[in-house]
Write an enzyme that holds these catalytic residues in place. Structure first.
Site, PDB file in Angstrom:
ATOM      1  CG  HIS A  13      33.196  43.776  34.864  1.00 14.04           C
ATOM      2  ND1 HIS A  13      33.128  42.598  34.159  1.00 14.04           N
ATOM      3  CD2 HIS A  13      34.179  43.609  35.793  1.00 14.04           C
ATOM      4  CE1 HIS A  13      34.048  41.762  34.622  1.00 14.04           C
ATOM      5  NE2 HIS A  13      34.685  42.350  35.615  1.00 14.04           N
ATOM      6  CE1 TYR A  16      31.021  49.208  30.303  1.00 14.96           C
ATOM      7  CE2 TYR A  16      32.463  49.896  32.089  1.00 14.96           C
ATOM      8  CZ  TYR A  16      31.436  49.098  31.620  1.00 14.96           C
ATOM      9  OH  TYR A  16      30.816  48.218  32.464  1.00 14.96           O
ATOM     10  NE  ARG A  47      29.608  43.620  31.494  1.00 11.68           N
ATOM     11  CZ  ARG A  47      29.924  44.915  31.478  1.00 11.68           C
ATOM     12  NH1 ARG A  47      29.015  45.824  31.803  1.00 11.68           N
ATOM     13  NH2 ARG A  47      31.135  45.307  31.142  1.00 11.68           N
TER      14      ARG A  47
HETATM   15  C1  LIG Z   1      43.336  35.488  33.999  1.00 13.01           C
HETATM   16  C2  LIG Z   1      42.555  36.685  34.454  1.00 13.01           C
HETATM   17  N1  LIG Z   1      42.891  37.903  33.990  1.00 13.01           N
HETATM   18  C3  LIG Z   1      42.178  38.991  34.386  1.00 13.01           C
HETATM   19  C4  LIG Z   1      41.141  38.851  35.276  1.00 13.01           C
HETATM   20  C5  LIG Z   1      40.334  40.076  35.705  1.00 13.01           C
HETATM   21  N2  LIG Z   1      39.030  40.035  35.029  1.00 13.01           N
HETATM   22  C6  LIG Z   1      37.933  39.580  35.634  1.00 13.01           C
HETATM   23  S1  LIG Z   1      36.594  39.608  34.622  1.00 13.01           S
HETATM   24  C7  LIG Z   1      37.481  40.273  33.364  1.00 13.01           C
HETATM   25  C8  LIG Z   1      36.837  40.609  32.059  1.00 13.01           C
HETATM   26  C9  LIG Z   1      36.271  39.396  31.417  1.00 13.01           C
HETATM   27  O1  LIG Z   1      35.575  39.780  30.279  1.00 13.01           O
HETATM   28  P1  LIG Z   1      34.774  38.704  29.469  1.00 13.01           P
HETATM   29  O2  LIG Z   1      35.595  37.472  29.337  1.00 13.01           O
HETATM   30  O3  LIG Z   1      34.306  39.343  28.220  1.00 13.01           O
HETATM   31  O4  LIG Z   1      33.564  38.326  30.415  1.00 13.01           O
HETATM   32  P2  LIG Z   1      32.349  39.244  30.881  1.00 13.01           P
HETATM   33  O5  LIG Z   1      32.771  39.890  32.171  1.00 13.01           O
HETATM   34  O6  LIG Z   1      32.101  40.244  29.834  1.00 13.01           O
HETATM   35  O7  LIG Z   1      31.218  38.301  31.075  1.00 13.01           O
HETATM   36  C10 LIG Z   1      38.807  40.447  33.728  1.00 13.01           C
HETATM   37  C11 LIG Z   1      39.848  41.002  32.855  1.00 13.01           C
HETATM   38  C12 LIG Z   1      40.839  37.557  35.737  1.00 13.01           C
HETATM   39  N3  LIG Z   1      39.822  37.347  36.580  1.00 13.01           N
HETATM   40  N4  LIG Z   1      41.537  36.488  35.298  1.00 13.01           N
END
Ligand SMILES: Cc1ncc(C[n+]2csc(CCOP(=O)(O)OP(=O)(O)O)c2C)c(N)n1
Ligand SMILES: [Mg+2]
Length: 344
Positions: free
Chosen positions: A247, A255, A243
């Site tokens: 985030h 990071y 990406r």
């Molecule tokens: C069950 C849960 N735990 C934590 C979160 C907080 N959270 C939102 S996005 C994220 C990171 C997700 O990373 P990834 O799955 O790699 O997706 P990306 O954002 O990189 O597309 C987290 C921990 C959440 N929304 N749901």
């Protein structure tokens, strides 16, 4: 919107168009969010366009997808309309969820888009459910779950894959490994070289593909779909991608460095595919420029319509929120309408 046949020249142009549309839409969404126009959060898909478009190009119109908190790209790849999407981002009544969902909950069941999802890892169980429905009804459809590297250690994903593998369901599990879960690098999240090794635990095929190459993603998903329809069960695919934005919009990104981002941008999926199509004579430079400006106009028009649209009426706040076919839930819904649930 019809499915893309990326094996034809027109299909390749359409795939390019959709990748460009995702980038333009999310660039605009980022701008609008920065200007304070959009409520909530937006998580942009810029940089990852080849994954959504490559995967959806291998699907048919009546196949299902489930999405993530980073869902705009999946929606556009599956053929959803920009105006209803942008209106949903604004919380307006003409949005896909009548303005009650926002960026993280866009869904259009008729288009096979079972929902963006604010809960990390919540998509795969829905895909397993959709695949079970398809199997029980004897339909020739598959369900594909997009999820992130950060979701791979989520328990419900493993429950979903286990059942799909055990029952040979027509499901496809596609990890978008964009190298980070929020600010945590993938190697600090998992004890695996490739996330596709997860497949071994379920005795199903697992592949890692170049997620910056739209046709590589397409080929992997096409093969997985074929397998699913032959009742050979699910496939686990990892697409390596990146990406370009934070985030979420506003993320200060301590990071990683600009140099880290620049390395991936050199391999940009849209630029690579554009060059390939120009070299093959599928599209000319001027056709490409025209395509880009048409898309820009469409995105601007969608944003303008969304801005001008009405908010939902407060009296509709509890509409479409409850399964009113269940008497107890219906009673609850009525109470919410009258006193906000105060007397329960
Ligand atoms: C069950 C849960 N735990 C934590 C979160 C907080 N959270 C939102 S996005 C994220 C990171 C997700 O990373 P990834 O799955 O790699 O997706 P990306 O954002 O990189 O597309 C987290 C921990 C959440 N929304 N749901
Ligand atoms: Mg990630």
């Amino acid at each position: 919107m019809v499915a893309i046949d990326i094996e034809t020249q027109n299909g390749q142009k359409e795939a390019l168009r959709r990748m460009l549309t995702i980038r333009a839409f999310d660039t605009k969404a980022g701008e609008l969010f920065g200007d304070g126009e959009l409520p909530g959060f937006v998580h942009l898909y810029i940089g990852e366009e080849a994954v959504g478009v490559g995967a959806c190009s291998a699907l048919e119109e009546d196949d299902y997808i489930t999405s993530t908190h980073r869902g705009h790209g999946h929606c556009i790849a599956k053929g959803l309309e920009l105006e209803e999407m942008m209106s949903e981002l604004y919380g307006k009544a003409n949005g896909y969820c009548n303005g009650k969902g926002g960026s993280m909950h866009i869904a259009d069941v008729d288009a096979g888009m079972l929902g963006a999802n604010g809960i990390v890892g919540a998509g795969p169980p829905l895909a397993t459910g959709a695949a079970l429905t398809s199997q029980l009804k004897g339909e020739d459809t598959v369900a594909l779950a997009f999820f992130g590297d950060g979701a791979v250690a989520q328990g419900q994903i493993h429950e979903a894959i286990n059942l799909a593998a055990t029952w040979d369901l027509p499901a496809i599990f596609l990890v978008e490994n964009n190298q980070f879960g929020e600010g945590t690098p993938v190697e600090k999240q998992h004890n695996l070289q490739n996330l596709s090794e997860t497949a071994e635990a379920y005795n199903i095929p697992g592949f890692t593909v170049d997620g910056m190459d739209v046709t590589a993603v397409y080929e992997a998903v096409k093969e997985a779909r074929k397998r699913a329809l032959e009742r050979d069960g699910p496939t686990f695919i990892e697409a390596d991608t990146y990406r370009y934005r934070g985030h979420f919009e506003g993320d200060q990104q301590p990071y990683r460095t600009d140099e880290d981002i620049a390395i991936w941008k050199e391999n940009d999926a849209i630029e690579r595919f554009r060059e390939r199509l120009i070299d093959a004579g599928t599209i000319t430079e001027s056709e490409f420029d025209k395509m880009e400006s048409e898309i820009s106009e469409q995105v601007e028009a969608a944003a303008e319509t969304a801005k001008e649209a009405d908010y939902p009426d407060p009296s509709e706040a509890y509409d479409d929120m409850f399964n009113t076919s269940v008497p107890e839930i219906n009673d609850f819904a009525q109470q919410m309408r009258t006193d906000g649930g105060e007397n329960r």
